[in-house]
Motif scaffolding. Structure first.
Motif, PDB file in Angstrom:
ATOM      1  N   GLY A 178       0.786  -1.222   0.000  1.00 44.58           N
ATOM      2  CA  GLY A 178       0.000   0.000   0.000  1.00 44.58           C
ATOM      3  C   GLY A 178       0.817   1.271   0.000  1.00 44.58           C
ATOM      4  N   TRP A 179       2.157   1.152  -0.050  1.00 48.68           N
ATOM      5  CA  TRP A 179       3.009   2.331  -0.149  1.00 48.68           C
ATOM      6  C   TRP A 179       3.311   2.616  -1.615  1.00 48.68           C
ATOM      7  CZ3 TRP A 179       7.431   1.973   4.060  1.00 48.68           C
ATOM      8  CH2 TRP A 179       6.842   1.986   5.333  1.00 48.68           C
ATOM      9  N   ASP A 180       3.578   3.859  -1.914  1.00 49.96           N
ATOM     10  CA  ASP A 180       3.957   4.276  -3.249  1.00 49.96           C
ATOM     11  C   ASP A 180       5.466   4.473  -3.282  1.00 49.96           C
ATOM     12  OD1 ASP A 180       4.452   5.584  -5.665  1.00 49.96           O
ATOM     13  OD2 ASP A 180       2.613   6.768  -5.557  1.00 49.96           O
ATOM     14  N   PRO A 181       6.200   3.792  -4.171  1.00 46.68           N
ATOM     15  CA  PRO A 181       7.657   3.977  -4.234  1.00 46.68           C
ATOM     16  C   PRO A 181       8.072   5.436  -4.390  1.00 46.68           C
ATOM     17  CG  PRO A 181       7.007   2.097  -5.558  1.00 46.68           C
ATOM     18  CD  PRO A 181       5.736   2.779  -5.138  1.00 46.68           C
ATOM     19  N   GLU A 182       7.209   6.250  -4.999  1.00 49.88           N
ATOM     20  CA  GLU A 182       7.541   7.657  -5.166  1.00 49.88           C
ATOM     21  C   GLU A 182       7.570   8.411  -3.839  1.00 49.88           C
ATOM     22  OE1 GLU A 182       5.047   9.505  -8.027  1.00 49.88           O
ATOM     23  OE2 GLU A 182       5.704   8.235  -9.681  1.00 49.88           O
ATOM     24  N   ASP A 183       7.007   7.808  -2.788  1.00 52.60           N
ATOM     25  CA  ASP A 183       6.997   8.478  -1.491  1.00 52.60           C
ATOM     26  C   ASP A 183       8.388   8.598  -0.875  1.00 52.60           C
ATOM     27  OD1 ASP A 183       4.337   9.047  -1.508  1.00 52.60           O
ATOM     28  OD2 ASP A 183       3.727   7.349  -0.269  1.00 52.60           O
ATOM     29  N   VAL A 184       9.363   7.823  -1.358  1.00 49.04           N
ATOM     30  CA  VAL A 184      10.741   7.969  -0.867  1.00 49.04           C
ATOM     31  C   VAL A 184      11.303   9.301  -1.346  1.00 49.04           C
ATOM     32  CG1 VAL A 184      13.062   7.004  -0.865  1.00 49.04           C
ATOM     33  CG2 VAL A 184      11.074   5.467  -0.804  1.00 49.04           C
ATOM     34  N   ASP A 185      11.232   9.549  -2.639  1.00 49.88           N
ATOM     35  CA  ASP A 185      11.697  10.824  -3.170  1.00 49.88           C
ATOM     36  C   ASP A 185      10.804  11.978  -2.713  1.00 49.88           C
ATOM     37  OD1 ASP A 185      13.802   9.580  -4.562  1.00 49.88           O
ATOM     38  OD2 ASP A 185      12.474   9.123  -6.246  1.00 49.88           O
ATOM     39  N   GLY A 186       9.542  11.666  -2.432  1.00 48.02           N
ATOM     40  CA  GLY A 186       8.635  12.688  -1.918  1.00 48.02           C
ATOM     41  C   GLY A 186       8.925  13.091  -0.492  1.00 48.02           C
ATOM     42  N   GLY A 187       9.702  12.290   0.217  1.00 48.51           N
ATOM     43  CA  GLY A 187      10.107  12.647   1.568  1.00 48.51           C
ATOM     44  C   GLY A 187       9.259  12.081   2.677  1.00 48.51           C
ATOM     45  N   PHE A 188       8.362  11.137   2.359  1.00 45.14           N
ATOM     46  CA  PHE A 188       7.431  10.652   3.360  1.00 45.14           C
ATOM     47  C   PHE A 188       7.871   9.359   4.037  1.00 45.14           C
ATOM     48  CE2 PHE A 188       4.848  12.861   0.065  1.00 45.14           C
ATOM     49  CZ  PHE A 188       4.673  14.029   0.792  1.00 45.14           C
ATOM     50  N   VAL A 189       8.828   8.651   3.442  1.00 44.24           N
ATOM     51  CA  VAL A 189       9.285   7.393   4.022  1.00 44.24           C
ATOM     52  C   VAL A 189      10.601   7.021   3.362  1.00 44.24           C
ATOM     53  CG1 VAL A 189       8.261   5.707   2.398  1.00 44.24           C
ATOM     54  CG2 VAL A 189       8.335   5.185   4.863  1.00 44.24           C
ATOM     55  N   ALA A 190      11.303   6.080   3.973  1.00 40.13           N
ATOM     56  CA  ALA A 190      12.504   5.490   3.382  1.00 40.13           C
ATOM     57  C   ALA A 190      12.373   3.981   3.489  1.00 40.13           C
ATOM     58  CB  ALA A 190      13.759   5.966   4.119  1.00 40.13           C
ATOM     59  N   PRO A 191      13.108   3.208   2.682  1.00 43.76           N
ATOM     60  CA  PRO A 191      13.121   1.765   2.894  1.00 43.76           C
ATOM     61  C   PRO A 191      13.459   1.458   4.341  1.00 43.76           C
ATOM     62  CG  PRO A 191      14.239   2.311   0.855  1.00 43.76           C
ATOM     63  CD  PRO A 191      13.957   3.620   1.547  1.00 43.76           C
ATOM     64  N   LEU A 192      12.721   0.546   4.938  1.00 45.26           N
ATOM     65  CA  LEU A 192      12.808   0.336   6.379  1.00 45.26           C
ATOM     66  C   LEU A 192      14.007  -0.536   6.732  1.00 45.26           C
ATOM     67  CD1 LEU A 192       9.035  -0.053   7.174  1.00 45.26           C
ATOM     68  CD2 LEU A 192      10.484   1.978   7.363  1.00 45.26           C
ATOM     69  N   GLU A 193      15.119   0.128   6.997  1.00 48.19           N
ATOM     70  CA  GLU A 193      16.354  -0.512   7.438  1.00 48.19           C
ATOM     71  C   GLU A 193      16.685   0.008   8.834  1.00 48.19           C
ATOM     72  OE1 GLU A 193      18.198  -1.034   2.942  1.00 48.19           O
ATOM     73  OE2 GLU A 193      18.937   0.595   4.240  1.00 48.19           O
ATOM     74  N   PRO A 194      17.228  -0.854   9.710  1.00 47.31           N
ATOM     75  CA  PRO A 194      17.261  -0.543  11.139  1.00 47.31           C
ATOM     76  C   PRO A 194      18.364   0.391  11.599  1.00 47.31           C
ATOM     77  CG  PRO A 194      18.128  -2.736  10.770  1.00 47.31           C
ATOM     78  CD  PRO A 194      17.647  -2.243   9.439  1.00 47.31           C
ATOM     79  N   VAL A 195      18.865   1.229  10.715  1.00 51.47           N
ATOM     80  CA  VAL A 195      19.751   2.316  11.138  1.00 51.47           C
ATOM     81  C   VAL A 195      19.715   3.380  10.050  1.00 51.47           C
ATOM     82  CG1 VAL A 195      21.874   1.349  10.124  1.00 51.47           C
ATOM     83  CG2 VAL A 195      22.029   2.866  12.118  1.00 51.47           C
ATOM     84  N   MET A 196      19.547   4.625  10.452  1.00 51.81           N
ATOM     85  CA  MET A 196      19.465   5.738   9.504  1.00 51.81           C
ATOM     86  C   MET A 196      20.006   6.996  10.166  1.00 51.81           C
ATOM     87  SD  MET A 196      15.669   5.372   7.810  1.00 51.81           S
ATOM     88  CE  MET A 196      14.850   3.765   7.632  1.00 51.81           C
ATOM     89  N   ILE A 197      20.435   7.923   9.335  1.00 52.04           N
ATOM     90  CA  ILE A 197      20.797   9.258   9.799  1.00 52.04           C
ATOM     91  C   ILE A 197      19.611  10.170   9.527  1.00 52.04           C
ATOM     92  CG2 ILE A 197      22.364  11.208   9.512  1.00 52.04           C
ATOM     93  CD1 ILE A 197      24.471   9.200   8.510  1.00 52.04           C
ATOM     94  N   HIS A 198      19.065  10.746  10.595  1.00 54.39           N
ATOM     95  CA  HIS A 198      17.909  11.641  10.484  1.00 54.39           C
ATOM     96  C   HIS A 198      16.786  11.025   9.653  1.00 54.39           C
ATOM     97  CE1 HIS A 198      20.161  14.600  12.584  1.00 54.39           C
ATOM     98  NE2 HIS A 198      20.892  15.020  11.565  1.00 54.39           N
TER      99      HIS A 198
END
Length: 427
Positions: free
Chosen positions: A187-207
């Motif tokens: 139910g997620w849109d891949p474009e939402d990563v570039d849109g700023g709403f989510v990132a691939p869910l990996e268990p460490v990120m900067i900001h």
């Protein structure tokens, strides 16, 4: 509408938040929207945030409140709820005496980011308020491995701390096995990563995987957030090899950093409606329970007496268009939080945005009487607007409400929902 350059309306974060205290912090955009909403609403210039005096104690013993003409209140709410501008509206309003008004409250609708209320409640039931997530780095020979554990709040300063503790290395690996769930939810849109709403869910990120050094807001996010962390550490320790890899079982721990405590993370996640943070906290709950997210959230709520029938949870943030929640459950959670007799879930109240004061409600309510008094979690997707929260009326009555509007214009529905919440302020 007034246009602005995306990302210019960011502010520095101020902690801690507190119930009854309005922090004048502006945020850009509303997390949990789709690309269409980003394009239509993401460039609004909100201007300076509103500052107001402390409105007073949210929690008032029901016995101290004046009697209310419940029939008149119900009729006022019924008339507002019938407004066709709200599309398909399901709603429940309650106080200490029971249900004040309801309309299809047991029937689920697409909740958008109101889903985060359930994630936050499950976290408060499962984890300690001061719980942190530890990210360790282990060394085997000349190679370092980051043991990712779910901290998506890392900062460049913490990467500096890790590099200082580890010293030079020729290779940096990152172990992402802590999260066995999918990295991208149904139910997620891949474009939402570039849109700023989510990132691939990996268990460490900067900001939260934000690019270009951004700290918050709906700015473009990385498609490889864990590798970005490994690369950042590699740049600091002089390593030429960067890859994903399992941490050696017996390797020496040479560095460790911690996330902010849970309550700080919950306030950040809820007030700014950050999807990555919500997913991380949902998985933190699952790891503590030994289950999988988001089922762990439903299991936790069920164990604490909530009726989760009719709920479909695909994720922990509400970004999925396949999530479904009846207003009855959302209102039940707020009733538990505002109960003067238990204190159960009381900490949830400090995570809610204040109308006209902060978070995703900073630019709403205008001259409405609910300004400064309504505290709520918002929800926004294309065609969906939700508002779930609490308000103390002028005569001291404490109301909770859960309103979900589907098949409606976002800005119009928001205005109507804010009017309904302000009506409660008058009674």
């Amino acid at each position: 509408m007034t246009k602005r350059t995306k990302g210019t309306n960011q502010t520095k974060r101020v902690w801690p938040w507190a119930v009854g205290t309005v922090a004048a912090v502006a945020v850009a955009g509303v997390a949990g929207t789709g690309i269409w909403v980003q394009q239509e609403l993401g460039e609004l210039d909100h201007g300076a945030s509103f500052s107001m005096a402390q409105p007073g104690d949210l929690l008032i013993e029901p016995a101290s409140a004046e009697p209310v003409d419940r029939a008149a209140l119900k009729e006022a709410l019924r008339a507002q709820a019938a407004n066709p501008e709200l599309g398909t509206l399901h709603v429940r309003v309650s106080d200490a005496q029971g249900t004040v008004f309801e309309q299809n409250a047991n029937e689920p609708l697409q909740p958008a980011s109101a889903t985060k209320l359930l994630t936050a409640a499950a976290a408060l039931y499962t984890l300690e308020p001061d719980a942190t997530i530890k990210t360790q780095v282990v060394r085997e020979g000349d190679a370092l491995t980051i043991k990712a554990a779910g901290d998506v709040w890392l900062s460049p300063k913490l990467i500096d701390d890790l590099a200082h503790a580890t010293g030079p290395a020729s290779a940096v690996y990152v172990d992402t096995s802590a999260w066995p769930e999918d990295t991208f939810m149904q139910g997620w849109d891949p474009e939402d990563v570039d849109g700023g709403f989510v990132a691939p869910l990996e268990p460490v990120m900067i900001h939260g995987g934000r690019l270009n050094g951004e700290v918050d807001g709906d700015v473009p996010r990385s498609h490889t957030p864990a590798l970005d962390v490994a690369q950042a550490l590699a740049d600091r320790v002089g390593a030429s090899t960067v890859a994903v890899g399992r941490a050696p079982a017996e390797a020496e721990v040479v560095a460790e950093v911690e996330s902010p405590p849970l309550m700080e993370r919950l306030r950040w996640m809820m007030k700014d409606s950050d999807n990555v943070m919500a997913e991380a906290i949902g998985r933190e709950v699952a790891r503590a329970r030994g289950g999988m997210s988001p089922q762990a959230t439903l299991d936790t709520l069920t164990e604490h007496g909530f009726d989760v029938s009719g709920v479909t949870l695909i994720d922990s943030s509400g970004l999925s268009r396949d999530d479904l929640i009846p207003p009855r459950l959302l209102d039940d959670v707020l009733l538990r939080a505002t109960s003067p007799s238990t204190g159960e879930l009381r900490d949830l109240l400090s995570t809610l945005a204040v109308a006209g004061g902060d978070g995703t409600l900073v630019d709403r309510y205008g001259d409405l009487s609910g300004k400064g008094w309504v505290r709520a979690k918002t929800g926004t997707l294309t065609g969906t607007s939700a508002l779930v929260g609490t308000v103390t009326s002028k005569v001291g009555n404490v109301y909770t409400f859960a309103m979900i509007s589907n098949d409606s214009d976002i800005l119009t529905a928001r205005a109507r929902l804010d009017e309904i919440a302000s009506t409660l302020r008058e009674y």
